[in-house]
Design a protein around this motif. Structure first.
Motif, PDB file in Angstrom:
ATOM      1  N   LEU A  94       0.824  -1.207   0.000  1.00  0.00           N
ATOM      2  CA  LEU A  94       0.000   0.000   0.000  1.00  0.00           C
ATOM      3  C   LEU A  94       0.861   1.262   0.000  1.00  0.00           C
ATOM      4  N   ALA A  95       1.975   1.233   0.729  1.00  0.00           N
ATOM      5  CA  ALA A  95       2.879   2.384   0.755  1.00  0.00           C
ATOM      6  C   ALA A  95       3.481   2.630  -0.632  1.00  0.00           C
ATOM      7  N   ALA A  96       3.763   1.552  -1.355  1.00  0.00           N
ATOM      8  CA  ALA A  96       4.339   1.677  -2.690  1.00  0.00           C
ATOM      9  C   ALA A  96       3.290   2.050  -3.746  1.00  0.00           C
ATOM     10  N   ASN A  97       2.024   1.893  -3.411  1.00  0.00           N
ATOM     11  CA  ASN A  97       0.924   2.171  -4.349  1.00  0.00           C
ATOM     12  C   ASN A  97      -0.107   3.070  -3.680  1.00  0.00           C
ATOM     13  N   PRO A  98       0.178   4.360  -3.581  1.00  0.00           N
ATOM     14  CA  PRO A  98      -0.698   5.269  -2.820  1.00  0.00           C
ATOM     15  C   PRO A  98      -2.104   5.441  -3.394  1.00  0.00           C
ATOM     16  N   GLN A  99      -2.337   5.003  -4.623  1.00  0.00           N
ATOM     17  CA  GLN A  99      -3.677   5.119  -5.200  1.00  0.00           C
ATOM     18  C   GLN A  99      -4.607   4.003  -4.721  1.00  0.00           C
ATOM     19  N   LEU A 100      -4.054   2.941  -4.131  1.00  0.00           N
ATOM     20  CA  LEU A 100      -4.864   1.807  -3.687  1.00  0.00           C
ATOM     21  C   LEU A 100      -5.559   2.082  -2.361  1.00  0.00           C
ATOM     22  N   LYS A 101      -6.748   1.516  -2.219  1.00  0.00           N
ATOM     23  CA  LYS A 101      -7.475   1.515  -0.952  1.00  0.00           C
ATOM     24  C   LYS A 101      -7.709   0.064  -0.573  1.00  0.00           C
ATOM     25  N   VAL A 102      -7.928  -0.181   0.707  1.00  0.00           N
ATOM     26  CA  VAL A 102      -8.070  -1.548   1.187  1.00  0.00           C
ATOM     27  C   VAL A 102      -9.329  -1.677   2.038  1.00  0.00           C
ATOM     28  N   THR A 103      -9.972  -2.834   1.933  1.00  0.00           N
ATOM     29  CA  THR A 103     -11.113  -3.163   2.786  1.00  0.00           C
ATOM     30  C   THR A 103     -10.725  -4.354   3.650  1.00  0.00           C
ATOM     31  N   LEU A 104     -10.940  -4.228   4.939  1.00  0.00           N
ATOM     32  CA  LEU A 104     -10.638  -5.287   5.898  1.00  0.00           C
ATOM     33  C   LEU A 104     -11.954  -5.852   6.417  1.00  0.00           C
ATOM     34  N   GLU A 105     -12.183  -7.137   6.169  1.00  0.00           N
ATOM     35  CA  GLU A 105     -13.434  -7.786   6.541  1.00  0.00           C
ATOM     36  C   GLU A 105     -13.198  -8.743   7.699  1.00  0.00           C
ATOM     37  N   GLY A 106     -13.803  -8.461   8.851  1.00  0.00           N
ATOM     38  CA  GLY A 106     -13.672  -9.313  10.017  1.00  0.00           C
ATOM     39  C   GLY A 106     -14.715 -10.416  10.016  1.00  0.00           C
ATOM     40  N   ASN A 107     -14.298 -11.633  10.334  1.00  0.00           N
ATOM     41  CA  ASN A 107     -15.177 -12.799  10.332  1.00  0.00           C
ATOM     42  C   ASN A 107     -14.949 -13.652  11.569  1.00  0.00           C
ATOM     43  N   CYS A 108     -15.942 -14.475  11.907  1.00  0.00           N
ATOM     44  CA  CYS A 108     -15.895 -15.352  13.080  1.00  0.00           C
ATOM     45  C   CYS A 108     -16.406 -16.739  12.709  1.00  0.00           C
ATOM     46  N   ASP A 109     -16.215 -17.673  13.624  1.00  0.00           N
ATOM     47  CA  ASP A 109     -16.849 -18.971  13.433  1.00  0.00           C
ATOM     48  C   ASP A 109     -18.281 -18.885  13.951  1.00  0.00           C
ATOM     49  N   GLU A 110     -19.002 -19.975  13.875  1.00  0.00           N
ATOM     50  CA  GLU A 110     -20.438 -19.974  14.173  1.00  0.00           C
ATOM     51  C   GLU A 110     -20.779 -19.934  15.654  1.00  0.00           C
ATOM     52  N   ARG A 111     -19.792 -20.150  16.509  1.00  0.00           N
ATOM     53  CA  ARG A 111     -20.077 -20.199  17.946  1.00  0.00           C
ATOM     54  C   ARG A 111     -20.279 -18.790  18.485  1.00  0.00           C
ATOM     55  N   GLY A 112     -21.202 -18.635  19.388  1.00  0.00           N
ATOM     56  CA  GLY A 112     -21.514 -17.325  19.946  1.00  0.00           C
ATOM     57  C   GLY A 112     -22.763 -16.746  19.302  1.00  0.00           C
ATOM     58  N   THR A 113     -23.248 -15.669  19.892  1.00  0.00           N
ATOM     59  CA  THR A 113     -24.451 -15.038  19.339  1.00  0.00           C
ATOM     60  C   THR A 113     -24.091 -14.220  18.107  1.00  0.00           C
ATOM     61  N   ARG A 114     -25.083 -13.945  17.313  1.00  0.00           N
ATOM     62  CA  ARG A 114     -24.880 -13.157  16.089  1.00  0.00           C
ATOM     63  C   ARG A 114     -24.306 -11.788  16.434  1.00  0.00           C
ATOM     64  N   GLU A 115     -24.863 -11.131  17.427  1.00  0.00           N
ATOM     65  CA  GLU A 115     -24.421  -9.791  17.813  1.00  0.00           C
ATOM     66  C   GLU A 115     -22.983  -9.806  18.329  1.00  0.00           C
ATOM     67  N   TYR A 116     -22.688 -10.810  19.149  1.00  0.00           N
ATOM     68  CA  TYR A 116     -21.336 -10.890  19.698  1.00  0.00           C
ATOM     69  C   TYR A 116     -20.313 -11.125  18.586  1.00  0.00           C
ATOM     70  N   ASN A 117     -20.648 -12.009  17.645  1.00  0.00           N
ATOM     71  CA  ASN A 117     -19.729 -12.305  16.558  1.00  0.00           C
ATOM     72  C   ASN A 117     -19.529 -11.110  15.631  1.00  0.00           C
ATOM     73  N   LEU A 118     -20.564 -10.306  15.444  1.00  0.00           N
ATOM     74  CA  LEU A 118     -20.388  -9.075  14.665  1.00  0.00           C
ATOM     75  C   LEU A 118     -19.392  -8.142  15.355  1.00  0.00           C
ATOM     76  N   ALA A 119     -19.502  -8.029  16.672  1.00  0.00           N
ATOM     77  CA  ALA A 119     -18.571  -7.179  17.423  1.00  0.00           C
ATOM     78  C   ALA A 119     -17.147  -7.740  17.376  1.00  0.00           C
ATOM     79  N   LEU A 120     -17.010  -9.043  17.504  1.00  0.00           N
ATOM     80  CA  LEU A 120     -15.679  -9.662  17.448  1.00  0.00           C
ATOM     81  C   LEU A 120     -15.075  -9.523  16.052  1.00  0.00           C
ATOM     82  N   GLY A 121     -15.867  -9.697  15.028  1.00  0.00           N
ATOM     83  CA  GLY A 121     -15.383  -9.493  13.665  1.00  0.00           C
ATOM     84  C   GLY A 121     -14.898  -8.073  13.456  1.00  0.00           C
ATOM     85  N   GLU A 122     -15.606  -7.123  14.044  1.00  0.00           N
ATOM     86  CA  GLU A 122     -15.187  -5.723  13.956  1.00  0.00           C
ATOM     87  C   GLU A 122     -13.853  -5.510  14.670  1.00  0.00           C
TER      88      GLU A 122
END
Length: 172
Positions: A94-122
């Motif tokens: 990214l430093a060598a290519n300043p025109q690029l942008k990046v998206t970071l997607e957080g994910n979890c396994d199926e254990r835990g509640t939906r809300e909790y896993n969204l927070a952990l992914g974040e």
């Protein structure tokens, strides 16, 4: 020269705050917990010192850039050494290519509640984001999103599958 002093000072401050983070008590409910801070000590990339990269170093960097997934331990958003190397390679790209942008997607396994896993992914996406920022990527070039347990790579219900689903994905 002043910019270098500020960078070094910023790294020390980030390390000091990272070292002060407290661990959450272990949960016995089976939910994914965690939230430990990302470790942000950068490794020597060779490019930062202005030296030309050898063929071996270029091949290693290409291998790391080909990896778009950073995996996490159960109940954790802590970046391990393997993940750190991948993030450092992407940050250098990214430093060598300043025109690029990046998206970071957080994910979890199926254990835990939906809300909790969204927070952990974040938290996982933000851990990668913090490390990229420390390595010099502008925050305006980084977008984080959490999918929680909604985008599994593996559908089985065992540890080897869950391990694959605990991740942050790096996308350009």
């Amino acid at each position: 020269m002043n910019n270098r002093k500020y960078l070094v000072a910023s790294l020390f401050i980030a390390l000091a705050f990272g070292g002060c983070a407290s661990d959450e008590a272990a949960r016995t409910t089976g939910d994914e917990a965690g939230g430990a801070s990302a470790q942000t000590a950068p490794a020597d990339s060779g490019a930062a010192s202005g030296t030309a990269l050898s063929d071996r170093e270029r091949q290693r960097r290409a291998e790391l850039l080909a990896q778009k997934r950073v995996h996490f331990a159960f109940d954790s958003s802590t970046i391990d050494d393997e993940a750190r190397a991948i993030i450092e390679a992407h940050s250098a790209h990214l430093a060598a290519n300043p025109q690029l942008k990046v998206t970071l997607e957080g994910n979890c396994d199926e254990r835990g509640t939906r809300e909790y896993n969204l927070a952990l992914g974040e938290r996982r996406a933000q851990a990668v984001e913090r490390m990229m920022k420390v390595l010099g990527v502008a925050g305006s070039r980084i977008k984080t999103v959490s999918y929680g347990e909604e985008k599994p790579l593996c559908q089985e219900h065992d540890e080897s599958c869950w391990r694959q689903n605990r991740r942050a994905e790096i996308g350009y």
